[in-house]
Design a protein around this motif. Structure first.
Motif, PDB file in Angstrom:
ATOM      1  N   GLU A 247       0.822  -1.202   0.000  1.00 55.26           N
ATOM      2  CA  GLU A 247       0.000   0.000   0.000  1.00 55.26           C
ATOM      3  C   GLU A 247       0.857   1.252   0.000  1.00 55.26           C
ATOM      4  O   GLU A 247       0.554   2.216  -0.708  1.00 55.26           O
ATOM      5  N   GLU A 248       1.924   1.297   0.775  1.00 48.00           N
ATOM      6  CA  GLU A 248       2.816   2.455   0.830  1.00 48.00           C
ATOM      7  C   GLU A 248       4.213   2.023   0.425  1.00 48.00           C
ATOM      8  O   GLU A 248       4.746   1.037   0.963  1.00 48.00           O
ATOM      9  N   LEU A 249       4.787   2.745  -0.524  1.00 47.91           N
ATOM     10  CA  LEU A 249       6.115   2.416  -1.021  1.00 47.91           C
ATOM     11  C   LEU A 249       7.176   3.164  -0.225  1.00 47.91           C
ATOM     12  O   LEU A 249       6.949   4.292   0.226  1.00 47.91           O
ATOM     13  N   PRO A 250       8.363   2.569  -0.046  1.00 45.53           N
ATOM     14  CA  PRO A 250       9.464   3.298   0.611  1.00 45.53           C
ATOM     15  C   PRO A 250       9.849   4.527  -0.203  1.00 45.53           C
ATOM     16  O   PRO A 250       9.593   4.612  -1.401  1.00 45.53           O
ATOM     17  N   GLU A 251      10.441   5.469   0.479  1.00 48.41           N
ATOM     18  CA  GLU A 251      10.850   6.707  -0.172  1.00 48.41           C
ATOM     19  C   GLU A 251      11.886   6.408  -1.243  1.00 48.41           C
ATOM     20  O   GLU A 251      12.842   5.674  -1.030  1.00 48.41           O
ATOM     21  N   GLY A 252      11.654   6.987  -2.431  1.00 47.36           N
ATOM     22  CA  GLY A 252      12.568   6.792  -3.540  1.00 47.36           C
ATOM     23  C   GLY A 252      12.297   5.547  -4.359  1.00 47.36           C
ATOM     24  O   GLY A 252      12.990   5.308  -5.353  1.00 47.36           O
ATOM     25  N   LYS A 253      11.317   4.752  -3.992  1.00 47.62           N
ATOM     26  CA  LYS A 253      10.982   3.535  -4.727  1.00 47.62           C
ATOM     27  C   LYS A 253       9.662   3.746  -5.468  1.00 47.62           C
ATOM     28  O   LYS A 253       8.825   4.546  -5.069  1.00 47.62           O
ATOM     29  N   SER A 254       9.476   2.991  -6.541  1.00 48.66           N
ATOM     30  CA  SER A 254       8.247   3.105  -7.332  1.00 48.66           C
ATOM     31  C   SER A 254       7.970   1.782  -8.008  1.00 48.66           C
ATOM     32  O   SER A 254       8.880   0.981  -8.231  1.00 48.66           O
ATOM     33  N   ASN A 255       6.685   1.566  -8.299  1.00 48.42           N
ATOM     34  CA  ASN A 255       6.284   0.354  -9.014  1.00 48.42           C
ATOM     35  C   ASN A 255       6.502   0.548 -10.513  1.00 48.42           C
ATOM     36  O   ASN A 255       6.610   1.670 -11.006  1.00 48.42           O
ATOM     37  N   PRO A 256       6.557  -0.528 -11.274  1.00 40.76           N
ATOM     38  CA  PRO A 256       6.785  -0.398 -12.733  1.00 40.76           C
ATOM     39  C   PRO A 256       5.605   0.274 -13.426  1.00 40.76           C
ATOM     40  O   PRO A 256       4.463   0.160 -13.001  1.00 40.76           O
ATOM     41  N   ASP A 257       5.916   0.957 -14.518  1.00 39.24           N
ATOM     42  CA  ASP A 257       4.894   1.550 -15.378  1.00 39.24           C
ATOM     43  C   ASP A 257       5.504   1.749 -16.766  1.00 39.24           C
ATOM     44  O   ASP A 257       6.724   1.760 -16.923  1.00 39.24           O
ATOM     45  N   PHE A 258       4.634   1.882 -17.752  1.00 38.09           N
ATOM     46  CA  PHE A 258       5.083   2.049 -19.129  1.00 38.09           C
ATOM     47  C   PHE A 258       5.085   3.530 -19.483  1.00 38.09           C
ATOM     48  O   PHE A 258       4.083   4.224 -19.293  1.00 38.09           O
ATOM     49  N   LEU A 259       6.249   4.009 -19.964  1.00 32.38           N
ATOM     50  CA  LEU A 259       6.314   5.352 -20.523  1.00 32.38           C
ATOM     51  C   LEU A 259       5.886   5.345 -21.990  1.00 32.38           C
ATOM     52  O   LEU A 259       5.327   6.320 -22.480  1.00 32.38           O
ATOM     53  N   ARG A 260       6.162   4.253 -22.666  1.00 30.89           N
ATOM     54  CA  ARG A 260       5.689   4.067 -24.043  1.00 30.89           C
ATOM     55  C   ARG A 260       5.407   2.593 -24.223  1.00 30.89           C
ATOM     56  O   ARG A 260       6.281   1.750 -24.038  1.00 30.89           O
TER      57      ARG A 260
ATOM     58  N   LYS B 115       8.213  -2.380 -29.481  1.00 31.14           N
ATOM     59  CA  LYS B 115       9.125  -1.586 -28.660  1.00 31.14           C
ATOM     60  C   LYS B 115       8.373  -1.003 -27.478  1.00 31.14           C
ATOM     61  O   LYS B 115       7.222  -0.573 -27.622  1.00 31.14           O
ATOM     62  N   ALA B 116       9.040  -1.004 -26.314  1.00 34.99           N
ATOM     63  CA  ALA B 116       8.419  -0.480 -25.097  1.00 34.99           C
ATOM     64  C   ALA B 116       9.481   0.204 -24.263  1.00 34.99           C
ATOM     65  O   ALA B 116      10.661  -0.175 -24.280  1.00 34.99           O
ATOM     66  N   VAL B 117       9.071   1.249 -23.514  1.00 29.62           N
ATOM     67  CA  VAL B 117       9.936   1.957 -22.571  1.00 29.62           C
ATOM     68  C   VAL B 117       9.224   1.934 -21.224  1.00 29.62           C
ATOM     69  O   VAL B 117       8.041   2.313 -21.138  1.00 29.62           O
ATOM     70  N   VAL B 118       9.922   1.479 -20.159  1.00 28.86           N
ATOM     71  CA  VAL B 118       9.310   1.323 -18.846  1.00 28.86           C
ATOM     72  C   VAL B 118      10.056   2.179 -17.836  1.00 28.86           C
ATOM     73  O   VAL B 118      11.180   2.631 -18.073  1.00 28.86           O
ATOM     74  N   SER B 119       9.395   2.406 -16.714  1.00 27.69           N
ATOM     75  CA  SER B 119      10.000   3.156 -15.608  1.00 27.69           C
ATOM     76  C   SER B 119       9.771   2.381 -14.323  1.00 27.69           C
ATOM     77  O   SER B 119       8.887   1.515 -14.245  1.00 27.69           O
TER      78      SER B 119
END
Length: 1580
Positions: free
Chosen positions: A44-57, A73-77
């Motif tokens: 539910e809460e992520l540590p500071e500076g961390k993030s879950n994956p997501d697609f930029l493209r 082709k895909a770009v992820v964050s």
């Protein structure tokens, strides 16, 4: 080329999920900024500076040709960097030679490459990005286009074609049924589906679900509701309201646009545009491909320069929230035939038509920038093949002229509609009648073009089956050839009704039309197109002729043809075109490089020319002039033709002796080459006799009728010219010469045939010589006029008759004394067996009483050597017995849930096509519909009928001879629907309530017998049964109490049951409800003794019907109203003619409505009108001039028109009209006439040119318009810039950090240029400058000290310029001075010295202030101010006192904190003052919380405020918490909570339904807890 699209988005068979850690874990779903991406977060809460994956493209869908390389082709964050993997829906991706994963460090792109794709790789691919905090998933579809023809499939289809038919039927029986499509469930549907559905209309739900493969509609609606609710919650953050959603559509100017009304909470919120999940840039001034136009709250997105690549899903986002989605589909269609300009006359219809390259169910028609719909004015039709689209403009008038546009996909075409004025004289007081003619059309045979295009499309769709079709065709042709060789068929036709299709995809092989070798010429090169006939060697109906390159050959002679059936002995080469010209067939046989008339052998009938011409090979027969000038020309030409034929055969590598070429004359074959083993010797001999008979007949009879038998001329043309006789003689000679050209055995065969017939071969030579001599000696022109003998006045005509009906064949000859003979197919007929032969003077009649199939044939009448022929066709169309038809026509009445059966017997020739329809829609077999078809009857069985199936049933039976239809009706009985409301209250008095309602919309198929009524008094829970009332929807309730309200329940009763309940609204008894006031009456017309007045009914009738009206009048200047009609005789209609008038007096009128309660309020008075005869229209206004102009307005002034008695009367008002320079239409600026002689036109476009005119008007009509002398430009007169502010500050002080705003107002014309300078140079980019409407403003949002300076605004135009300067000082409160030192230089004085403030160097207006306080005073007094140095001497210093000094730094913003000085001087010592405090006993005041005053019960009306209060005590002070239904309210901003000295209160500003419930206040401290509760009830 076939396109195989794989669009399975289901999750079934998607392979193994990615490995841990995200498999089988429960997470939280999050919404991605990229549409179509599903994000799951594990915690539910992520540590500071961390993030879950997501697609930029995200990867996009691909459509690629087979054999190429596909790349997703895909770009992820994400932090830490996610791991990326790929999966496919069906199958694995273990083949590394086929599937390759790549990662580019520089761009951060993950790539999946699929090498040399095939249809097996067409699938749905998923990309997974996961780390320890979550995962993200998105899908992309790969569509593969097949290229070429698969050899394996071709072999399989070839094997299938050679399979025995019986075995093939067994294979069909064993074939597995089609698999049902899998229903898509949650998580399997593409995210774009929900994006489209949220913005789609309900009528499009079914279509969208079909496209995405969603079949579970209940699940879809449930999920869609949840999705919309979630989307609305997200939109509430940024959006106030969304409305008027219009999906994307193509406009007439070649752009596509979609629009919506969007009201944002923050106008500065950013708006993004996405296409297929990719953000695309746009402009607001139409400079880019994608543009946004804002008009108030309306947003209009436009896509320019449309291309097929512009198709896709467009989405509009506000910040990160999606607000609108629309899908743009572009069909690949073009115009084959564009619409053409149409010129039509008034009251005539105009037709536009176009032909498309692809079927399209609907295109957009635009007329004068408005979309046209099918209706009374416009008729929009589409052909059955959906290729031809037509627009019919009905009853054209001048207003209909303009440009009309047809839009198909992104293609469009336009054309003018020109309306020509009717030249006929106008008919006074009568509208011209509408014309029945129609103008327009493309002028082309669009049906033929559409058929060609449809054939191309079918051939394109069947390209993958081309090899199979070719193999089948070759096998059939080989079998036909082998069969002919085995059986020795000289004419080349298969006895099993073999057919050579001229229009099929396989085309014709290299065999000729009649089964003989055509000398190596491929008939495919000829390009014969048509529909084959199973009995014909060539089907030549509607044939086209093209060469091998596809070019259409000119059809010079459409009547060239061949015999239809080589087995028919009555088919004569010269007579095969005497049939109906509409059914005359055409076929081309010969070399594709030659003219049509130079190929094949056949007779024809030319219009207006009785002579027949025969062509063969590449040579044309001798012309008329050659034949007339040289008697031997025909013989010479015959030899040439013979040599040409042999030479052509030799060139093609074929032996002339092996050729089986035949020609039919009189039904007999003429052979060229070796004898056919099945040829009849008797036929050869008969052929010779026929030739001799032809020659003798020609020279024995008159030349006018010499070719009647051979050319089909029945003798209608009396007395042909000599030239025609020459042509006939020439034609006959050419026929005989042509027969000789086939070789020495053409007519009589070789020696073998001569022996078989008992003739000497030399006879053939003698016959030839005799024929040649006879041809040479025949006269070409008659030497003397001979008696023409009996002639046909009217010959026989072809007759079509239905089997069982009588038929008559009639002809008329020129002599009454002539008898004739009737023949059928060469057999003589006599009276008897249903045949009657009669003669009435010169008319001869053959009557067949009861025609049967064997009566069909060719009939001939001969009289005195003259003959006339016709063909009788006995047709056997479908027929119905009248008794069966009457029985079928009776309606079938069934109850709901029962079965209905329709049976229709019929007779007719098979095969028959049987179709059943219900309400015009064809029925197909399904669960509740069963159709049985037999040779003598057909049955329709409808099971479990429902009420909605009531309607018309039609059966349509069709065969080759005709069509028959029969109609019946099905009535499904069911219980009726509920009665319809609302009720209409006729009377609501103290003793009675009378009302009526409407019958049920659907009575269930049975009439309503009665109604069941129940009544409830408002405030009670019981219902009183009134009972049943009649079938009239009306009831009068007399058992009522004054002032009570009642509610009624009504049910309809029929023989089938009782309907649902219809509940009425509350009706009060005993109240007087008067009607509202009608609208102000309108004066229709006026004269000296009568004024006609009309009005409209009031919108508020008081709950009962209007019984009439009272009309009153009043003279101008009087305050008394007088009744026009007697009060006891109200006016029933809404108009009245007032006649009790005084001529020349001005009147006004008002009207009052009357209902059962009485007369209501009077209407507003009408306009004043004079009781006088109509006036004459006024004249022209004079002295029209422009008094003033601005950028948006033009002011006019004029003088009143003059008056002339009997010519023009006084003007009552004026209309002002304006016309832009680029337009031809005038626009009226004021809807009602103005009485002033001046007017200001507003809302003009800046710097635009306009024409202006003024029209005077009065009761007699409008006068002639008066125009200004020249056009007017919307701009004010040139004005030098000047500042309009009366007081302008030239000095400003701004606190650092605050906004700096300088605003000036100016006036100038034309619009000036405004420049801002700071200290003589342009201002920095930190400053925002906005100029509009005579105002310019400089804004610096957060000022700094460096912004201090002199700001100058320069306003300049073509007339001059003006400047204004403002000195701006940006400063802040100064910092305090430094340490203070005190010195005594002179007794009685103290010099105060301090260090400068740090801000002194940055602020030249900084100064200091010194304050002083001595030990005898408690207040500070200012002893020095506005000190610009750091020293001050204080005087009057008294010894024995202590002094304190403070120094302040001051500037324009204020004063700093003080700097304190050390104490100066000494004070007198005093004894210590000691106070002895008494000792008190300590008392413990702590206590647990308790309520002194508890909460009270509250009942509040909806929308009002509610105030709750109580008192609580406790030590220490307790913590107070409010609860509603056990939910804390302390942080809820909708409740105002206070706690003052133990008095706790809570205020609810606007009470609503959500505020109802139990409220609790809790007081807590370390010593305990106390609670108090109450209940809030909402009062209606």
């Amino acid at each position: 080329m076939m396109k195989a699209i794989i669009a399975d988005h289901t999750a079934t068979g998607q392979g193994v999920e990615p490995a841990e850690p995200h498999k089988k874990r429960v997470g939280f779903k999050k919404r991605s900024k990229i549409p179509g991406v599903m994000v799951t977060q594990w915690m539910e809460e992520l540590p500071e500076g961390k993030s879950n994956p997501d697609f930029l493209r995200k990867p996009i869908a691909l459509t690629i040709q087979e054999g190429r390389t596909a790349a997703f082709k895909a770009v992820v964050s994400g932090e830490p960097r996610p791991e990326v993997s790929w999966r496919r829906a069906r199958g694995d991706m273990n083949n590394t030679d086929k599937f390759r994963n790549k990662y580019d460090e520089s761009t951060g792109e993950y790539t999946l490459e699929i090498l040399k794709v095939t249809t097996d790789e067409a699938d749905t691919y998923k990309c997974y990005a996961h780390n320890e905090f979550g995962k993200a998933v998105c899908t992309a579809t790969l569509n593969v286009i097949e290229v070429g023809f698969k050899k394996k499939k071709a072999m399989e289809e070839a094997d299938m074609a050679t399979t025995d038919p019986a075995e093939f039927r067994k294979m069909l029986r064993k074939r597995a049924g089609r698999a049902k499509p899998q229903e898509k469930k949650e998580g399997d549907v593409d995210e774009s589906f929900w994006e489209i559905m949220t913005s789609a209309e309900k009528k499009d739900y079914e279509r969208i679900c079909t496209e995405f493969g969603v079949t579970d509609y209940r699940w879809m609606l449930k999920k869609l509701g949840e999705f919309k609710k979630e989307q609305e919650e997200e939109q509430k953050l940024y959006v106030e309201a969304i409305s008027n959603l219009r999906h994307i559509e193509v406009k007439g100017d070649g752009t596509a646009s979609f629009e919506l009304d969007l009201e944002l909470k923050d106008p500065c919120s950013r708006i993004f545009l996405y296409k297929d999940g990719v953000m695309i840039p746009y402009s607001e001034n139409m400079e880019m491909k994608h543009n946004l136009k804002k008009v108030g709250k309306k947003l209009v997105f436009t896509v320019k320069d449309l291309l097929p690549e512009d198709a896709g899903l467009y989405q509009v986002d506000v910040e990160e929230v999606n607000v609108f989605s629309t899908e743009f589909k572009i069909p690949s269609v073009n115009f084959i035939v564009k619409i053409q300009e149409v010129k039509a006359k008034e009251r005539e219809d105009a037709l536009f038509e176009c032909v498309l390259s692809m079927p399209l169910p609907k295109i957009v028609w635009i007329g004068k920038n408005a979309t046209l719909e099918d209706g009374d004015k416009y008729s929009i039709t589409v052909s059955e093949d959906k290729l031809i689209h037509r627009l019919l403009v009905k009853d054209c008038m001048q207003l209909d002229k303009g440009i009309y546009t047809a839009i198909a996909g992104i293609k469009s075409c336009s054309a003018w509609l020109v309306i020509e004025a009717d030249s006929g004289p106008p008919i006074p007081y009568k509208k011209k009648s509408r014309k029945t003619t129609q103008a327009g059309g493309s002028g082309l045979n669009v049906e033929k073009l559409a058929q060609e295009q449809q054939l191309k499309l079918q051939m394109g769709n069947g390209e993958k089956n081309g090899a199979k079709t070719q193999d089948k065709a070759k096998q059939q042709k080989m079998a036909m050839v082998n069969g002919n060789a085995e059986h020795g068929e000289g004419h080349g036709f298969d006895n099993s009704r073999s057919r050579l299709d001229c229009g099929g995809s396989g085309g014709l092989d290299r065999k000729g039309q009649d089964g003989h070798d055509s000398g190596g010429a491929d008939l495919n090169d000829i390009g014969i197109k048509g529909t084959g006939n199973s009995n014909d060697a060539l089907s030549d109906s509607g044939a086209e002729y093209t060469d091998s390159s596809g070019r259409v050959l000119p059809n010079k002679d459409p009547n060239v043809g061949t015999s239809q059936n080589s087995d028919d002995p009555n088919n004569n080469l010269l007579n095969n075109h005497q049939q109906d010209p509409n059914k005359e067939k055409e076929c081309l046989i010969g070399n594709s490089k030659n003219d049509i008339n130079q190929n094949g052998l056949g007779g024809h009938k030319d219009d207006g020319d009785a002579a027949n011409r025969i062509y063969h090979g590449n040579e044309r027969m001798t012309s008329d002039k050659e034949t007339a000038g040289n008697p031997e020309a025909s013989t010479t030409n015959t030899g040439k033709n013979q040599n040409a034929l042999k030479g052509r055969d030799a060139q093609n590598g074929q032996d002339a002796t092996n050729q089986h070429k035949s020609a039919k004359i009189g039904g007999h074959s003429v052979m060229n080459g070796e004898d056919d083993q099945h040829a009849s010797n008797e036929q050869d001999a008969q052929c010779t006799k026929d030739v001799q008979k032809i020659k003798s007949t020609h020279y024995a009879q008159n030349e006018q009728e010499g070719l009647n038998r051979h050319t089909g001329i029945s003798g209608e043309n009396n007395g042909p010219s000599d030239r025609q006789s020459d042509r006939q003689a020439e034609s006959l000679d050419n026929i005989i010469g042509h027969l000789k050209s086939f070789g020495e055995h053409e007519l009589h065969g070789k020696d073998k045939n001569a022996e078989n017939t008992g003739q000497d071969p030399s006879d053939s030579d003698e016959n030839k010589d005799r024929t040649k001599r006879r041809l040479r000696q025949a006269p070409l022109l008659p030497e003397a006029v001979a008696d023409p003998g009996v002639q046909f006045v009217s010959g026989l005509s072809n007759v079509n008759v239905i089997i069982g009906q009588p038929a008559e064949l009639t002809c008329k000859v020129s002599s009454d004394q002539c008898d004739g003979t009737w023949y059928k197919d060469g057999k003589k007929l006599a009276t008897g067996e249903g045949i009657i032969i009669s003669k009435d003077g010169a008319c001869h009649k053959l009557t067949i009483k009861n025609c049967q199939a064997d009566n069909s044939g060719k009939y001939r009448f001969e009289a005195d050597g003259r003959k006339s022929e016709s063909i009788l066709h006995v047709e056997d169309p479908p027929r119905l017995n009248p008794g069966d038809l009457d029985k079928f026509s009776e309606p079938v009445v069934v109850k709901a849930g029962q079965n209905a059966i329709f049976k229709m017997p019929f007779v007719g020739q098979e095969p028959m096509k049987i179709q059943w329809y219900r309400d015009g829609e064809e029925l197909i077999e399904e669960n509740n519909v069963k159709i049985e078809k037999f040779s003598t009857h057909s049955r329709l069985i409808l099971s479990k009928c429902q009420r909605k199936q009531t309607g018309e049933i039609k059966i349509k039976i069709k065969n080759d001879h005709g069509t028959v239809e029969a109609y019946s009706k099905i009535v499904v009985l069911d219980k009726p629907g509920p009665p319809q409301g609302p009720i209409e209250v006729g009377e609501s008095s103290a003793t009675c309530i009378e009302f009526k309602w409407r019958p049920p919309k659907d009575d269930g198929g049975s009439p309503v017998k009665n109604y069941i009524l129940e009544r409830q008094q408002i405030g009670r829970n019981t219902w009183k049964k009134i009972g049943e009332v009649s079938s009239v929807p009306h009831y009068r309730d007399t058992d009522v109490d004054h002032g009570r309200k009642y509610c009624y329940r009504i049910q309809a009763v029929t023989d089938e049951g009782v309907s649902e309940i219809m509940m009425t609204e509350d009706v009060m008894a005993g109240t007087l409800a008067f009607p509202g006031p009608p609208a102000a009456p309108k004066v229709v017309s006026a004269c000296s003794d009568c004024i006609n007045v009309a009005w409209t009914a009031p919108s508020n009738t008081g709950g009962s019907r209007i019984m009439g009206y009272n009309l009153e009048k009043r003279k101008k200047g009087s305050s008394l109203w007088s009744a026009v009609n007697p009060p006891e005789e109200p006016i029933k209609e809404k108009k009245y003619a007032v006649k009790d008038l005084v001529s020349g007096t001005e009147y006004e009128f008002r009207v009052t409505a009357i209902n059962v309660s009485g007369a209501g309020e009077a209407s507003p008075p009408s306009e004043f009108v004079f009781a006088r005869d109509p006036k004459k229209p006024p004249g022209n206004v004079s002295d029209l001039k422009v008094t003033d102009t601005t950028y948006n307005t033009v002011s006019l002034a004029w003088a009143k028109p003059s008056q002339e008695v009997g010519v023009q009367d006084e003007a009552k008002g004026y209309f002002v009209e304006i016309r832009p320079a680029e337009s031809i239409e005038w626009i009226r600026c004021n809807a009602h006439p103005i009485t002033l002689t001046s007017f200001t036109i507003k809302g003009l476009k800046t710097m635009s040119m306009y024409w202006v005119r003024v029209i005077a008007t009065n009761d007699g009509g409008n006068g002639a318009p008066t125009d200004v002398d020249n056009y007017v430009v919307a701009m004010p007169p040139p004005v030098r810039p000047r500042f309009t502010d009366q007081k302008m500050n030239s000095f400003m002080v701004v606190r650092a950090g605050n906004s700096l705003r300088i605003r000036v107002n100016f006036a100038a014309s034309p619009w000036p240029e405004v420049d801002w300078l700071k200290d003589g140079v342009p201002v920095s980019k930190r400053a925002t400058i906005s100029t509009s409407d005579g105002t310019s403003q400089l804004l610096i949002p957060s000022s700094e000290r460096t912004d201090t300076g002199v700001y100058t605004v320069v306003v300049k135009n073509m007339v001059g310029q003006e400047t204004f300067s403002v000195e701006v000082r940006v400063t802040d409160e100064p910092k305090p001075p430094g340490p203070i030192a005190l010195e005594e230089n002179v007794p009685g004085t103290v010099t105060v010295i301090w260090e400068s403030s740090p801000d002194e160097k940055r602020d030249d207006r900084l100064h200091y202030m010194v304050s002083q306080r001595d030990s005898t005073k408690q207040t500070w007094s200012t002893v020095g101010d506005r000190l610009f140095n750091n020293k001050f001497t204080a005087c009057n210093i008294m010894p024995g006192r202590e002094y304190h000094f403070r120094v302040y730094a001051k500037n324009d913003m204020g004063m700093s904190e003080p700097s304190e000085s050390p104490t100066w001087g000494s004070s007198r010592k005093r004894d210590k003052f000691v106070i002895k405090m008494p000792i008190y006993k300590e008392y413990n005041l702590q206590c647990a919380p308790s309520f002194l005053v508890p909460l009270k019960l509250h009942t509040a009306p909806k929308g009002y405020e509610c105030y709750m209060t109580c008192a609580v005590k406790g030590n220490p002070v307790p913590r107070i918490t409010w609860y509603r239904n056990s939910i804390s309210l302390n942080t809820n901003t909708n409740y105002y909570i206070t706690n003052t000295c133990g008095v706790c209160s809570m205020l609810i500003l606007r009470v609503g339904p959500k505020d109802e419930g139990e409220y609790t206040i809790r007081a807590e401290s370390s010593l305990g807890r106390a609670e108090c509760s109450t209940t809030l009830t909402l009062k209606e």
